[in-house]
Design an enzyme around this catalytic site. Sequence first.
Site, mmCIF file in Angstrom:
data_model
loop_
_atom_site.group_PDB
_atom_site.id
_atom_site.type_symbol
_atom_site.label_atom_id
_atom_site.label_comp_id
_atom_site.label_asym_id
_atom_site.label_seq_id
_atom_site.Cartn_x
_atom_site.Cartn_y
_atom_site.Cartn_z
ATOM 1 N N LYS A 189 0.800 -1.195 -0.149
ATOM 2 C CA LYS A 189 0.001 0.151 -0.029
ATOM 3 C C LYS A 189 0.911 1.265 -0.132
ATOM 4 C CE LYS A 189 -1.618 3.052 2.777
ATOM 5 N NZ LYS A 189 -1.675 4.352 2.026
ATOM 6 N N GLY B 166 7.296 5.377 7.522
ATOM 7 C CA GLY B 166 6.377 6.481 7.793
ATOM 8 C C GLY B 166 6.625 7.021 9.033
ATOM 9 N N SER B 167 5.904 7.776 9.712
ATOM 10 C CA SER B 167 5.768 8.570 10.943
ATOM 11 C C SER B 167 5.878 7.752 12.016
ATOM 12 C CB SER B 167 5.004 9.624 10.957
ATOM 13 O OG SER B 167 3.896 9.001 11.020
ATOM 14 N N THR C 10 2.075 6.931 13.306
ATOM 15 C CA THR C 10 1.467 5.932 12.480
ATOM 16 C C THR C 10 1.977 4.571 13.058
ATOM 17 O OG1 THR C 10 1.227 7.330 10.636
ATOM 18 C CG2 THR C 10 0.691 5.118 10.303
ATOM 19 N N ALA C 11 3.405 4.465 13.408
ATOM 20 C CA ALA C 11 4.044 3.183 13.627
ATOM 21 C C ALA C 11 3.404 2.964 15.024
ATOM 22 C CB ALA C 11 5.301 3.464 13.857
ATOM 23 N N GLU D 7 10.431 1.756 10.147
ATOM 24 C CA GLU D 7 11.526 2.529 9.700
ATOM 25 C C GLU D 7 10.545 3.950 9.842
ATOM 26 O OE1 GLU D 7 14.744 1.980 8.997
ATOM 27 O OE2 GLU D 7 14.561 -0.080 8.551
ATOM 28 N N CYS E 281 13.921 11.414 5.319
ATOM 29 C CA CYS E 281 13.965 11.014 6.756
ATOM 30 C C CYS E 281 15.346 11.221 7.312
ATOM 31 C CB CYS E 281 13.561 9.485 7.112
ATOM 32 S SG CYS E 281 14.576 8.293 5.964
ATOM 33 N N GLU F 3 10.016 16.354 14.514
ATOM 34 C CA GLU F 3 10.558 16.428 13.235
ATOM 35 C C GLU F 3 9.747 17.337 12.469
ATOM 36 O OE1 GLU F 3 9.177 12.711 11.034
ATOM 37 O OE2 GLU F 3 11.275 12.753 10.123
HETATM 38 P P1 NAD Z 1 2.651 8.413 7.333
HETATM 39 O O1 NAD Z 1 2.953 7.697 8.710
HETATM 40 O O2 NAD Z 1 1.567 9.501 7.484
HETATM 41 O O3 NAD Z 1 2.436 7.297 6.509
HETATM 42 C C1 NAD Z 1 2.902 6.529 5.727
HETATM 43 C C2 NAD Z 1 2.206 5.200 5.331
HETATM 44 O O4 NAD Z 1 1.336 4.605 6.156
HETATM 45 C C3 NAD Z 1 1.228 5.880 4.143
HETATM 46 O O5 NAD Z 1 1.199 4.826 3.369
HETATM 47 C C4 NAD Z 1 -0.193 5.870 4.929
HETATM 48 O O6 NAD Z 1 -1.169 5.753 4.047
HETATM 49 C C5 NAD Z 1 0.021 5.029 5.966
HETATM 50 N N1 NAD Z 1 -0.759 4.721 7.002
HETATM 51 C C6 NAD Z 1 -1.138 6.041 7.685
HETATM 52 N N2 NAD Z 1 -1.820 5.556 8.746
HETATM 53 C C7 NAD Z 1 -2.095 4.293 8.802
HETATM 54 C C8 NAD Z 1 -2.639 3.515 9.785
HETATM 55 N N3 NAD Z 1 -3.356 3.602 10.698
HETATM 56 N N4 NAD Z 1 -2.467 2.019 9.392
HETATM 57 C C9 NAD Z 1 -1.686 1.458 8.501
HETATM 58 N N5 NAD Z 1 -0.982 2.367 7.555
HETATM 59 C C10 NAD Z 1 -1.243 3.667 7.749
HETATM 60 O O7 NAD Z 1 4.075 9.033 7.052
HETATM 61 P P2 NAD Z 1 4.261 9.948 5.835
HETATM 62 O O8 NAD Z 1 3.783 11.389 6.029
HETATM 63 O O9 NAD Z 1 3.604 9.464 4.521
HETATM 64 O O10 NAD Z 1 5.883 9.946 5.655
HETATM 65 C C11 NAD Z 1 6.690 10.720 6.278
HETATM 66 C C12 NAD Z 1 7.024 10.091 7.471
HETATM 67 O O11 NAD Z 1 8.071 9.133 7.042
HETATM 68 C C13 NAD Z 1 8.205 11.023 8.168
HETATM 69 O O12 NAD Z 1 8.063 11.062 9.753
HETATM 70 C C14 NAD Z 1 9.754 10.447 7.766
HETATM 71 O O13 NAD Z 1 10.691 10.652 8.585
HETATM 72 C C15 NAD Z 1 9.123 8.985 7.659
HETATM 73 N N6 NAD Z 1 10.309 8.104 6.814
HETATM 74 C C16 NAD Z 1 10.926 7.327 7.432
HETATM 75 C C17 NAD Z 1 11.981 6.801 6.691
HETATM 76 C C18 NAD Z 1 12.951 5.885 7.247
HETATM 77 O O14 NAD Z 1 13.478 4.987 6.371
HETATM 78 N N7 NAD Z 1 13.191 5.666 8.420
HETATM 79 C C19 NAD Z 1 11.936 7.068 5.235
HETATM 80 C C20 NAD Z 1 11.212 7.741 4.777
HETATM 81 C C21 NAD Z 1 10.234 8.588 5.418
#
Ligand code: NAD
Length: 488
Positions: free
Chosen positions: A179, A232-233, A236-237, A254, A288, A392
Amino acid sequence: MMAHSKTLLVLENFIGGKFVPSSSYIDSYNPSTGDVCCRVPDSGKEEVEAAVKAAKDAFPIWSSKSPLERSQILNKLADLIERDLEAFAQAESKDQGKTITFARTVDIPRAVYNFRFFASSVLHHTSECTEMAAVGCMHYTSRTPVGVAGLISPWNLPLYLLTWKIAPAIACGNTVVAKPSEMTSVTAWMMCKLLEKAGVPHGVVNVVFGTGAKAGEALVCHPDVPLISFTGSTLTAQRITEKSAPHCKRLSLELGGKNPAIVFDDADLAQCIPTTLRSSFANQGEICLCTSRIFVQRGIYSEFLKRFVAEAKKWKVGNPSDPTVDMGALISKEHLEKVRSYVKKAQAEGARVLCGEGVDSLALPAGNQKGYFMLPTVIAEVKDESCCMQEEIFGPVTCVVAFDTEEEVIKRANGVRYGLAATVWSSNVGRVHRVAQKLQSGLVWTNCWLVRDLNLPFGGMKASGVGREGAKDSYEFFTEVKTITIKH
Ligand code: NAD
């Protein structure tokens, strides 16, 4: 090859080797114009259910292929993406707001390399074997794919990060339901069009588009998806961890960062300044690994600041498809507002904004007036406890502060909840080793930034992540290990 141009591009889910139209859609915007550029399926439980079923059905055949057979298919897919590199780069730039140059030289080449890398590395793993001669036993390990992998990726490096998950997952023999971010889904959909030609059997890679709350959560909660690889963030994690807990899923997380750069007074500023500009502002600061706190030793603080700000002011912000532009648009209007709000908060706390937001004016081409642009912004005299130094921001904003001693700067650099990446600048080799050892950070670059060997572990400490990815780490994550004992 894309069905857009005059009519709006409408994406479809890719399930069991077929494109499936959706009953409802979400608008996705071109960040550099503010216009809707495509419609993305608003999938939920039903679509995820169908995708997981297709992935489960494909698992027995795919998992029984030899690593070499799978490797050949991954290489073919890499070749096809590379053949279409320009179309992928154009789409990524339009969908995400990043410059065409960045998409051409970083995003898409890396997506190609992800497939080539795991196609190769999967051929070179060996298992362990030990003997206990005294009791007539030998032990060995055996690794098998886990099953259906759930892969969830963010919007900042769309195809780059999605393929960083798909490649190792399928190289190891798993089938996947992916996704991508609802804000940047186009290149994943384009990749689906190449899967059959590459020889990827139907159902091995399924892509379900939609929001995190609906499609993402349905995947996380699905009982037949035993592992989730998420980028992602941190927020969300936390939600994914909670939601997957009843199923005891294997998670790779990550997450975000608040990455320090530490510049000692013996640093080579001719190298350090251009690299730290890139590490602060590349991809609009939406990586990130981007630097957002720069600690400069007091003896060179004024000189560093003067030169750094002068160079930041030279960065050209504008139409991402112009190859002379250094920085494109931020991902969304909401994100732009959020990033700007940090600059305002810093000002309200008494910090000095030396260039960029609110200080310099930004002249945009006529077609980009409604885009989500801001200038590279440098803030000085920010307190360590300020939200600008703790949270962040994920945009083109970096804070520069002075420090005196090595011990002090290590403590301050570690004084945040995150621990993803750090850079250290010094010509004293003993010092760079010492400082690198003490930083709470999954990655430390000394006298460089973003130089990666995919063989080695990638990931964060503290709130920046759980687990690591890389040749061996991804192999271990995407396989189940068994220890077998033979008595002879
Ligand atoms: P996000 O957490 O909002 O979304 C990431 C993904 O998760 C998207 O596909 C989103 O639709 C999905 N998502 C959101 N809520 C969810 C839920 N409840 N259940 C399952 N999936 C869900 O992050 P973003 O705004 O898309 O990306 C930016 C963030 O990602 C920043 O915090 C950045 O630091 C981080 N990031 C980390 C790395 C790394 O390798 N450590 C790399 C790139 C980005």
